[in-house]
Design a protein around this motif. Structure first.
Motif, short mmCIF file in Angstrom:
data_model
loop_
_atom_site.label_atom_id
_atom_site.label_comp_id
_atom_site.label_asym_id
_atom_site.label_seq_id
_atom_site.Cartn_x
_atom_site.Cartn_y
_atom_site.Cartn_z
N THR A 342 0.83 -1.21 0.00
CA THR A 342 0.00 0.00 0.00
C THR A 342 0.86 1.25 0.00
N ALA A 343 1.93 1.24 0.82
CA ALA A 343 2.83 2.40 0.86
C ALA A 343 3.51 2.61 -0.50
N ALA A 344 3.88 1.51 -1.17
CA ALA A 344 4.52 1.64 -2.47
C ALA A 344 3.57 2.24 -3.51
N ILE A 396 11.51 -1.78 1.92
CA ILE A 396 11.59 -0.34 2.18
C ILE A 396 12.72 0.28 1.37
N GLY A 397 13.83 -0.46 1.21
CA GLY A 397 14.93 0.01 0.38
C GLY A 397 14.51 0.20 -1.07
N LEU A 398 13.66 -0.68 -1.58
CA LEU A 398 13.18 -0.54 -2.96
C LEU A 398 12.36 0.74 -3.12
N ILE A 399 11.53 1.03 -2.13
CA ILE A 399 10.72 2.26 -2.21
C ILE A 399 11.63 3.49 -2.19
N ALA A 400 12.65 3.47 -1.32
CA ALA A 400 13.60 4.59 -1.27
C ALA A 400 14.38 4.71 -2.57
N LEU A 401 14.72 3.55 -3.16
CA LEU A 401 15.47 3.54 -4.42
C LEU A 401 14.70 4.24 -5.53
N VAL A 402 13.39 4.00 -5.60
CA VAL A 402 12.58 4.63 -6.64
C VAL A 402 12.68 6.14 -6.56
N GLY A 403 12.61 6.68 -5.37
CA GLY A 403 12.71 8.13 -5.22
C GLY A 403 14.07 8.68 -5.62
N PRO A 465 20.47 -5.59 3.98
CA PRO A 465 19.73 -5.81 2.73
C PRO A 465 19.14 -4.52 2.15
N MET A 466 18.68 -3.62 2.99
CA MET A 466 18.15 -2.35 2.50
C MET A 466 19.26 -1.54 1.82
#
Length: 504
Positions: A342-344, A396-403, A465-466
């Motif tokens: 949902t956050a993504a 969470i790292g993937l979401i940060a990566l997108v930004g 991992p993040m």
């Protein structure tokens, strides 16, 4: 010059999506990684009804094996109950004479050496007869009973007991499972007092008199309270003189009072019978259930082993009215990752809205977003190369990566639009923007990677991992976006209003 690599750019984006889809099952997923804390627990369970002396013998056996390990700095033992809450997701166990626990502290934790040592200890402790001894490492995340948990839900206890043994054998036969625990494996034996109602009625003995007589002889009856001068109170318990520990012979001496004041032997009115009873009765959603727990071997992905358990259970025929429900990491992971999903989605729509407002063009927004698959595939490759799974923190790292990678793409697309707005030709604007913005983008990515490297190289199960996801995504997006973004800009050329003044 951009006409030839058009196909290459499209193939790169499509290939990134395909590779990402293929890497997801290979990398696997897990809820939270191990804590890598320099400590572990040894849990000891003897059969139900065991005395403290029998449990203490198993505890001393485990203490000897632990003390012989040179990596151990200190340890302390608890007999008859568990440790206090020494870790945030370890809940204390209730007092029980058949349970003991060891808390062991190591001199240091080695991600490679310590799990091997614990596997060797696990094999040594498994040799002790008539006790189940588990070696358990601390893990991050919410408290769960075990990484793999299968609940069998149904109405009848005897059927649940039979099904639990079958499911236990099924899980034991799957490679990668260990420390399989079935609470109904060994049933409890109860002693039942079978009263003859006809004799009791003829002799005038009420039913409540049997309960009081047995309680008086075995555990005693509280008849009052004694209060000290300081306010401390003690129970006054009356019990028949049957010795320190009552046994079956004591029941033969019990006398039951009748209504007429006579005292009758218990053996004339009742008989003692042994009966089988479940060790514990669990409930799930107000229905009776039993939970079979299992741990996962070293260097194995919990999600993959759980998937094999589910595949085997799909071929297992359950009677009508019975079903299985997954618990453990499968249940906690679905709850946790649903929030991340949902956050993504919210983050992507938020980024999309901001880009549309910034550029005023859906084409420019689409060009910026084409860099996302390239970074995601780099993040999954980093997880695969470092031996990590897609955990909660990695997501969470993937979401940060997108930004982060979208920010770099914005620099390139926005500068290309500025050049075209000042009259520069399309191909020349794309080429000049790539040359001018490549160094700032490269330095920005290098700075982020340099800041994350110490965290990644520490090999901390929770945060590394993040860090690896962001590093891997930045590496691929920084270099491949140099090819993909200009090509996508050429394919989806946005409309730009040309300004009268030339751009110098």
């Amino acid at each position: 010059c951009l006409a030839r690599p058009r196909g290459t750019g499209v193939v790169t984006i499509g290939g990134s999506l395909l590779v990402t889809a293929l890497l997801v099952p290979v990398v696997g997923s897990s809820l939270f990684p191990k804590a890598n804390a320099p400590a572990f627990l040894v849990k000891i369970e003897t059969p139900n009804g065991s005395s403290l002396a029998a449990t203490d013998a198993a505890l001393r056996f485990a203490e000897e094996r632990v003390a012989a390990m040179p990596e151990v700095r200190s340890y302390f033992a608890n007999l008859g109950h568990g440790n206090p809450q020494i870790y945030y997701n370890q809940l204390p166990r209730e007092d029980a004479p058949n349970y003991a626990e060891l808390f062991v502290q190591l001199r240091e934790y080695s991600t490679r050496g310590t799990p091997r040592k614990l596997d060797a200890l696990r094999q040594e402790l498994a040799a002790y007869p008539n006790a189940r001894i588990f070696v358990e490492e601390f893990v991050n995340g919410p408290p769960i009973t075990a990484p793999i948990a299968v609940r069998i839900v149904g109405p009848d206890l005897d059927t649940l007991e039979s099904l639990s043994r079958q499911v236990e054998n099924l899980i034991r036969g799957i490679p990668g499972t260990q420390d399989v625990d079935n609470p109904l494996r060994v049933p409890r034996t109860n002693l039942r007092l079978a009263v003859d109602p006809q004799k009791a009625s003829q002799l005038g003995v009420p039913t409540v008199a049997f309960d009081q007589a047995v309680r008086l002889s075995v555990s005693g009856i509280e008849v009052g309270r004694y209060k000290e001068a300081d306010g401390e109170q003690y129970a006054i318990v009356v019990r028949s003189p049957v010795g320190a520990r009552p046994d079956l012979s004591a029941l033969a001496e019990i006398r039951v009072p009748g209504r007429d004041g006579s005292s009758l032997p218990l053996s004339q009115l009742a008989t003692l019978e042994f009966e089988k009873a479940p060790t514990q009765i669990q409930r799930y959603g107000r229905e009776r259930s039993v939970t079979i727990n299992a741990d996962v071997g070293r260097n194995l992905n919990t999600a993959k082993v759980t998937a094999e358990v589910v595949r085997q259970l799909a071929t297992f025929e359950l009677p009508r009215g019975y079903r299985y429900v997954l618990g453990g990491e499968a249940q906690s992971g679905s709850e946790s990752f649903s929030g991340v999903g949902t956050a993504a989605i919210v983050a992507i729509f938020g980024i999309f809205a901001v880009l549309v407002l910034e550029f005023g063009s859906f084409k420019s927004t689409l060009i910026v977003l084409t860099v996302v698959p390239i970074g995601v595939v780099g993040g999954f490759l980093a997880l695969l190369l470092t031996g990590n799974s897609l955990s909660f923190t990695a997501s969470i790292g993937l979401i940060a990566l997108v930004g982060i990678e979208i920010k770099n793409s914005i620099l390139l697309v926005d500068f290309t639009n500025q050049l075209r707005a000042h009259g520069v030709a399309l191909d020349e604007a794309i080429e000049r923007a790539g040359e001018t913005r490549f160094v700032p983008i490269l330095l920005t990515s290098a700075t982020a990677i340099g800041g994350l490297l110490p965290l990644a190289l520490q090999n901390v199960g929770l945060y590394s991992p993040m860090a690896w996801v962001i590093i891997g995504g930045l590496v691929t997006s920084t270099f491949l976006a140099r090819l993909v973004t200009p090509v996508m800009y050429k394919l989806f050329t946005p409309d730009v209003e040309v300004k009268p003044a030339p751009f110098a």
